[in-house]
Design an enzyme around this catalytic site. Sequence first.
Site, short mmCIF file in Angstrom:
data_model
loop_
_atom_site.label_atom_id
_atom_site.label_comp_id
_atom_site.label_asym_id
_atom_site.label_seq_id
_atom_site.Cartn_x
_atom_site.Cartn_y
_atom_site.Cartn_z
N GLN A 1 3.53 -69.25 -6.68
CA GLN A 1 2.83 -69.60 -5.44
C GLN A 1 3.41 -68.83 -4.26
OE1 GLN A 1 3.69 -73.38 -3.39
NE2 GLN A 1 1.54 -73.88 -3.66
N GLY A 2 2.63 -67.93 -3.69
CA GLY A 2 3.07 -67.14 -2.54
C GLY A 2 2.46 -67.69 -1.26
N SER B 1 4.68 -69.60 1.32
CA SER B 1 5.65 -69.60 2.43
C SER B 1 6.04 -68.19 2.85
CB SER B 1 6.92 -70.33 2.02
OG SER B 1 6.60 -71.62 1.58
N SER C 1 8.88 -69.45 -6.29
CA SER C 1 9.48 -69.89 -7.56
C SER C 1 8.84 -69.15 -8.73
CB SER C 1 9.27 -71.40 -7.76
OG SER C 1 9.77 -72.11 -6.66
N GLU D 1 -0.43 -80.47 -5.65
CA GLU D 1 1.01 -80.26 -5.70
C GLU D 1 1.75 -81.53 -5.34
OE1 GLU D 1 2.74 -77.36 -2.96
OE2 GLU D 1 4.29 -76.98 -4.44
C1 LIG Z 1 13.24 -75.38 -4.43
C2 LIG Z 1 12.16 -74.80 -3.57
C3 LIG Z 1 11.10 -74.16 -4.17
C4 LIG Z 1 10.08 -73.62 -3.39
N1 LIG Z 1 9.08 -72.98 -4.02
C5 LIG Z 1 8.10 -72.39 -3.28
C6 LIG Z 1 7.09 -71.62 -3.90
O1 LIG Z 1 7.05 -71.49 -5.12
N2 LIG Z 1 6.15 -71.05 -3.14
C7 LIG Z 1 6.13 -71.19 -1.78
O2 LIG Z 1 5.22 -70.64 -1.16
N3 LIG Z 1 7.09 -71.89 -1.13
C8 LIG Z 1 8.08 -72.49 -1.86
N4 LIG Z 1 9.08 -73.19 -1.23
C9 LIG Z 1 9.09 -73.24 0.25
C10 LIG Z 1 8.80 -74.59 0.83
O3 LIG Z 1 7.45 -74.95 0.67
C11 LIG Z 1 9.23 -74.52 2.32
O4 LIG Z 1 10.64 -74.36 2.32
C12 LIG Z 1 8.83 -75.75 3.09
O5 LIG Z 1 7.46 -75.81 3.26
C13 LIG Z 1 9.53 -75.82 4.46
O6 LIG Z 1 9.30 -74.68 5.21
P1 LIG Z 1 10.51 -73.84 5.90
O7 LIG Z 1 11.56 -73.64 4.84
O8 LIG Z 1 9.91 -72.64 6.55
O9 LIG Z 1 11.11 -74.83 6.98
P2 LIG Z 1 10.64 -75.01 8.51
O10 LIG Z 1 9.17 -75.17 8.55
O11 LIG Z 1 11.25 -73.91 9.32
O12 LIG Z 1 11.31 -76.38 8.87
C14 LIG Z 1 12.69 -76.51 9.26
C15 LIG Z 1 12.93 -78.01 9.58
O13 LIG Z 1 12.10 -78.41 10.69
C16 LIG Z 1 11.29 -79.54 10.34
N5 LIG Z 1 9.97 -79.46 10.97
C17 LIG Z 1 9.16 -78.37 11.05
N6 LIG Z 1 8.01 -78.69 11.68
C18 LIG Z 1 8.09 -80.02 12.00
C19 LIG Z 1 7.21 -80.94 12.66
N7 LIG Z 1 6.02 -80.58 13.10
N8 LIG Z 1 7.62 -82.24 12.81
C20 LIG Z 1 8.85 -82.64 12.35
N9 LIG Z 1 9.72 -81.80 11.73
C21 LIG Z 1 9.35 -80.51 11.55
C22 LIG Z 1 11.15 -79.43 8.82
O14 LIG Z 1 10.83 -80.66 8.24
C23 LIG Z 1 12.55 -78.94 8.42
O15 LIG Z 1 13.46 -80.00 8.36
C24 LIG Z 1 10.12 -73.74 -1.97
C25 LIG Z 1 11.20 -74.39 -1.36
C26 LIG Z 1 12.22 -74.90 -2.15
C27 LIG Z 1 13.37 -75.59 -1.45
#
Ligand SMILES: Cc1cc2nc3c(=O)[nH]c(=O)nc-3n(C[C@H](O)[C@H](O)[C@H](O)COP(=O)(O)OP(=O)(O)OC[C@H]3O[C@@H](n4cnc5c(N)ncnc54)[C@H](O)[C@@H]3O)c2cc1C
Length: 395
Positions: A128-129, A131, A163, A245
Amino acid sequence: MDLRYSESDEAFRKELRSWLDSEVPAHGRPPSEHDWPARREYDTAWQRKLYEAGYAGINWPKEFGGRDASLTEQLVYYEEIARANAPYVGVNFVGLLHGGPTLMSEGTPEQREKHIGPIIRGEEVWCQGFSEPSAGSDLAALKTKAELDGDHYVVSGHKIWTSFAQVSDYCELLVRTNPEEKHRGITWLAMPMDLEGIEIRPLPTIVGSSEFSELFLENVRVPVSCRIGKENDGWRVTNVTLSFERGTAFASDIYQLQESLRELTRLAKVLTRDDAVAWEDRTLRRDVGHLAAELDGLWALVKYMVSEAGKTGVPGLTGSCVKLYYTELKQRLGDLSLRLLGRASLSRDDVGGMASETIVYEALQSLSMTIAGGTSQIQRNIISERVLGLPREPR
Ligand SMILES: Cc1cc2nc3c(=O)[nH]c(=O)nc-3n(C[C@H](O)[C@H](O)[C@H](O)COP(=O)(O)OP(=O)(O)OC[C@H]3O[C@@H](n4cnc5c(N)ncnc54)[C@H](O)[C@@H]3O)c2cc1C
């Protein structure tokens, strides 16, 4: 909703349990955290075995090779898979649990024909691409751009946390096809992973695994025939994908927590601390009791969600409640295990018939769960605004 198990459900349980007893592999997944081809082989072989026995795609319609099991049979299935400690869905996760269902809902007949059989038979692995470095929670802020050139999209950008990228055949890729519109400028592509211009760089995790990677895309030519849904309609398609999901995808992992708590209780009865059996500790017993009650509550919520999915075809917003509650409980179970192990968690010793390493791995791994697939904070926003109807957060 009547979720009592009928005689025929119990007959299904018996048949499945006896199949699992003879077929669950004696050897677990290949241990190396970096040998992903070996892991792919293990996970897809198990998927193939499930398929041949008629147990793959338990909730998928028969026309797509699934079993089309009733709701209560699905719950029996998740319980038995967890109870038998059957292999984890692993690299098949994306294709099987939301890529395939998204194609069933949004794909053309040709796209379904091309992908759905290979996904359910374990022949085609997806990643899944979605993020990007500055578009995780605010997914619609994504910047990876795709420009139409004849019958191809030319894609350039940077994806992160992908992933299983290194062993995938296709990627659910979200791209920006209209820079003027935030939500209505996104398109959903099923991108072949062997195209020119895709660079995969694995990222190490806290448990030493390289489960996810960064994807660098430079002028990747993706055929227009890979587009799922209409151009610029990708946000709607994405919401279909995300509802899968966050929904039933986790059901057997959730049931597995009950098994893990039973194992922890068994350990607490054999491990000694300060010359007393750990189970003598009233605080520990109280915490185990609380967790047991909450896990029961969570399983009831899963039953409700599965029932809802049966009526509407998608798990809906209850999926957010389940995702939030499940991942937070999993972390608390991890904390409790580490408390029980105490100093043994620093060793790789055998503790009460189990490698302490395994317990520590599970506890550390649980940290990622409240982030992956949408963070807890975001789930709380969804629940407050869309389930409870509270005012929207200022944006
Ligand atoms: C083990 C793992 C596997 C993953 N696999 C995939 C994958 O296969 N494909 C893929 O595309 N992505 C994948 N991801 C990515 C995952 O979906 C993102 O990490 C997640 O959506 C959070 O985005 P971010 O890391 O950019 O955090 P950010 O969006 O930068 O958030 C940082 C912090 O701010 C908080 N925050 C942000 N906006 C708000 C709001 N409006 N209100 C309150 N709090 C807020 C968040 O909750 C978090 O605590 C994976 C992540 C992990 C950890």
